[in-house]
Design a protein around this motif. Structure first.
Motif, short mmCIF file in Angstrom:
data_model
loop_
_atom_site.label_atom_id
_atom_site.label_comp_id
_atom_site.label_asym_id
_atom_site.label_seq_id
_atom_site.Cartn_x
_atom_site.Cartn_y
_atom_site.Cartn_z
N THR A 58 -29.47 8.96 19.78
CA THR A 58 -28.59 10.26 19.59
C THR A 58 -28.32 10.42 18.20
OG1 THR A 58 -27.70 10.09 21.64
CG2 THR A 58 -26.46 11.53 20.06
N MET A 59 -27.94 9.42 17.30
CA MET A 59 -27.75 9.57 15.85
C MET A 59 -29.08 9.84 15.20
SD MET A 59 -26.63 6.76 13.25
CE MET A 59 -28.25 6.23 12.99
N ILE A 60 -30.15 9.55 15.38
CA ILE A 60 -31.46 9.49 14.80
C ILE A 60 -31.75 10.75 15.02
CG2 ILE A 60 -33.90 8.71 14.96
CD1 ILE A 60 -32.80 5.77 15.39
N LEU A 61 -31.76 11.22 16.44
CA LEU A 61 -32.18 12.69 16.66
C LEU A 61 -31.23 13.79 16.02
CD1 LEU A 61 -32.81 12.23 20.48
CD2 LEU A 61 -34.74 12.50 18.70
N VAL A 62 -29.94 13.38 15.99
CA VAL A 62 -29.30 14.51 15.27
C VAL A 62 -29.51 14.42 13.63
CG1 VAL A 62 -26.93 14.99 14.28
CG2 VAL A 62 -27.14 14.34 16.77
N MET A 63 -29.62 13.37 13.03
CA MET A 63 -30.15 13.39 11.59
C MET A 63 -31.60 13.86 11.38
SD MET A 63 -28.64 9.69 10.44
CE MET A 63 -29.18 10.24 8.67
N GLY A 64 -32.46 13.88 12.49
CA GLY A 64 -33.86 14.55 12.28
C GLY A 64 -33.64 16.00 12.42
N LEU A 66 -31.24 17.93 11.92
CA LEU A 66 -30.22 18.47 10.82
C LEU A 66 -31.19 18.67 9.47
CD1 LEU A 66 -26.85 16.71 10.54
CD2 LEU A 66 -27.38 18.96 11.16
N SER A 67 -32.38 17.75 9.37
CA SER A 67 -33.16 17.69 8.29
C SER A 67 -34.20 18.76 8.53
CB SER A 67 -33.85 16.52 8.04
OG SER A 67 -33.03 15.36 7.63
N LEU A 68 -34.64 19.05 9.91
CA LEU A 68 -35.64 20.00 10.20
C LEU A 68 -34.87 21.38 9.93
CD1 LEU A 68 -38.32 20.38 11.52
CD2 LEU A 68 -37.46 20.26 13.52
N VAL A 69 -33.44 21.62 10.49
CA VAL A 69 -33.14 22.82 10.48
C VAL A 69 -32.41 23.36 8.88
CG1 VAL A 69 -31.14 24.42 11.35
CG2 VAL A 69 -32.37 22.81 12.68
N LEU A 70 -31.92 22.49 8.25
CA LEU A 70 -31.38 22.79 6.99
C LEU A 70 -32.34 22.72 5.95
CD1 LEU A 70 -28.23 20.53 6.93
CD2 LEU A 70 -28.39 22.95 7.46
N THR A 71 -33.51 22.11 5.83
CA THR A 71 -34.66 22.30 4.69
C THR A 71 -35.08 23.78 4.57
OG1 THR A 71 -34.97 20.14 5.26
CG2 THR A 71 -36.62 21.29 3.74
N THR A 104 -40.19 11.55 8.39
CA THR A 104 -39.97 10.44 7.67
C THR A 104 -38.65 9.53 7.95
OG1 THR A 104 -41.24 11.46 5.81
CG2 THR A 104 -39.85 9.50 5.19
N LEU A 105 -37.59 10.61 7.99
CA LEU A 105 -36.21 10.05 8.34
C LEU A 105 -36.20 9.35 9.84
CD1 LEU A 105 -33.43 9.88 6.83
CD2 LEU A 105 -32.95 11.99 8.64
N VAL A 106 -36.82 9.67 10.86
CA VAL A 106 -37.02 8.90 11.99
C VAL A 106 -37.78 7.68 11.97
CG1 VAL A 106 -37.95 9.42 14.55
CG2 VAL A 106 -36.68 11.30 13.24
N CYS A 107 -38.98 8.05 11.15
CA CYS A 107 -39.80 6.63 11.27
C CYS A 107 -39.03 5.66 10.60
CB CYS A 107 -40.93 6.85 10.40
SG CYS A 107 -42.23 8.13 11.31
N ILE A 108 -38.29 5.97 9.39
CA ILE A 108 -37.46 4.81 8.65
C ILE A 108 -36.53 4.37 9.51
CG2 ILE A 108 -36.25 4.28 6.41
CD1 ILE A 108 -39.27 4.77 5.90
N LEU A 109 -35.80 5.12 10.08
CA LEU A 109 -34.50 4.67 10.60
C LEU A 109 -35.03 3.85 11.86
CD1 LEU A 109 -32.13 7.47 10.77
CD2 LEU A 109 -31.76 5.46 9.61
N THR A 110 -35.94 4.07 12.95
CA THR A 110 -36.66 3.35 13.90
C THR A 110 -37.05 2.13 13.55
OG1 THR A 110 -38.35 4.62 13.69
CG2 THR A 110 -36.79 5.43 15.49
N LEU A 111 -37.68 2.10 12.35
CA LEU A 111 -38.26 1.07 11.85
C LEU A 111 -37.22 -0.19 11.55
CD1 LEU A 111 -41.25 -0.34 11.25
CD2 LEU A 111 -40.70 0.52 8.83
#
Length: 295
Positions: A58-64, A66-71, A104-111
């Motif tokens: 949930t946290m990873i999807l929310v952060m991803g 937010l990056s997708l929408v706000l950029t 990139t954010l999703v990949c780094i966090l899941t890694l």
């Protein structure tokens, strides 16, 4: 029993994570990043069937998101206007940039979630205790701290729910009051155990002299083979980025998203390198199934 990717020498595991994070951060191309995210999800499934990822998804999807929408809302640079939102231009280039930042954010966090599973505390101390002993101990305690607090908070909530106290039901004032009481209990519990841990370490003479290793790690033949593979594949992946492949150009003109020419070669190398844990885990799985069928 430790097997597969987790059974490699800690230096090999650390080298893989350093090169993988560098590759993900340098290869800013949607196709490469989507492939990287898929491979890391497969690694999660092979290591623990995605149990650790479920806790943080949930946290990873929310952060991803937010990056997708706000950029696109804050980045007005580009040549192709897609539409207007609140009288502001939304550029195609900004949307692609948001996609790449989110991936990139999703990949780094899941890694990093797999890092906590693969680099266990004894491996972490083995890697850094000689060069940075205090920092290694502090980092190891910090890495253990947040999951431990989360586990304790759940236990406190379970115990308090028997008495009818909860942070999910009742008025807002009542829920806030219960939440503050949970945090107070959690803080008291943690501080009390910290004092006990410090007394225990002092009684055992921690910091008085050179310490021995809890568990020795030695480089075996398979570790050297893995080291050669990672160095060769990692160098080729970084060389591809240095040539300019695997990077989507947004300005001054938008490059086509699909791969062209030499980029396919480095895409395959990127796939083989990131998927290294999949090959090692898959090999162990096939070997185990073969031995069971033979028995």
């Amino acid at each position: 029993m430790v097997r597969g990717f987790q059974s490699f020498h800690p230096m090999i595991l650390l080298l893989y994570y350093i090169l993988t994070i560098a590759g993900i951060m340098l290869y800013q191309h949607p196709v490469y990043l989507v492939m990287g995210a898929i491979l890391i999800l497969i690694i999660h499934f092979m290591l623990d069937r995605g149990q650790e990822l479920k806790k943080w998804r949930t946290m990873i999807l929310v952060m991803g998101m937010l990056s997708l929408v706000l950029t696109p809302l804050f980045n007005q640079r580009g040549n192709h206007i897609l539409f207007y939102l609140f009288e502001k231009q939304v550029m195609v280039e900004a949307i692609w940039q948001g996609v790449m930042i989110a991936l990139t954010l999703v990949c780094i966090l899941t890694l990093f979630l797999t890092f906590n599973m693969v680099i266990t505390p004894d491996k972490f101390v083995f890697l850094f205790s000689k060069i940075l002993p205090q920092w290694a101990l502090l980092t190891m305690l910090s890495m253990r701290f947040f999951p431990l607090l989360r586990k304790r908070l759940i236990e406190i909530g379970d115990v308090q729910s028997v008495k009818g106290l909860s942070v999910t039901s009742g008025s807002l004032k009542q829920r806030a009051s219960n939440g503050m009481m949970f945090l107070q209990t959690l803080l008291t519990w943690s501080l009390e155990e910290s004092i006990q841990t410090a007394d225990s370490m002092t009684a055992r003479g921690y910091g008085l002299g050179k310490r021995s290793k809890y568990q020795p790690f030695y480089m075996k033949k398979r570790d050297w083979v893995a080291f050669a593979f990672l160095m060769l594949a990692g160098s080729l992946v970084l060389f591809g980025w240095w040539l300019g492949d695997g990077v989507l150009t947004l300005l001054p003109f938008l490059e086509p998203v699909w791969l062209q020419g030499r980029e396919w070669l480095y895409f395959v190398l990127f796939f083989i390198f990131i998927g290294f844990p999949i090959w090692t885990e898959g090999k162990e799985m096939f070997k185990w199934k073969y031995l069971r069928r033979k028995a």
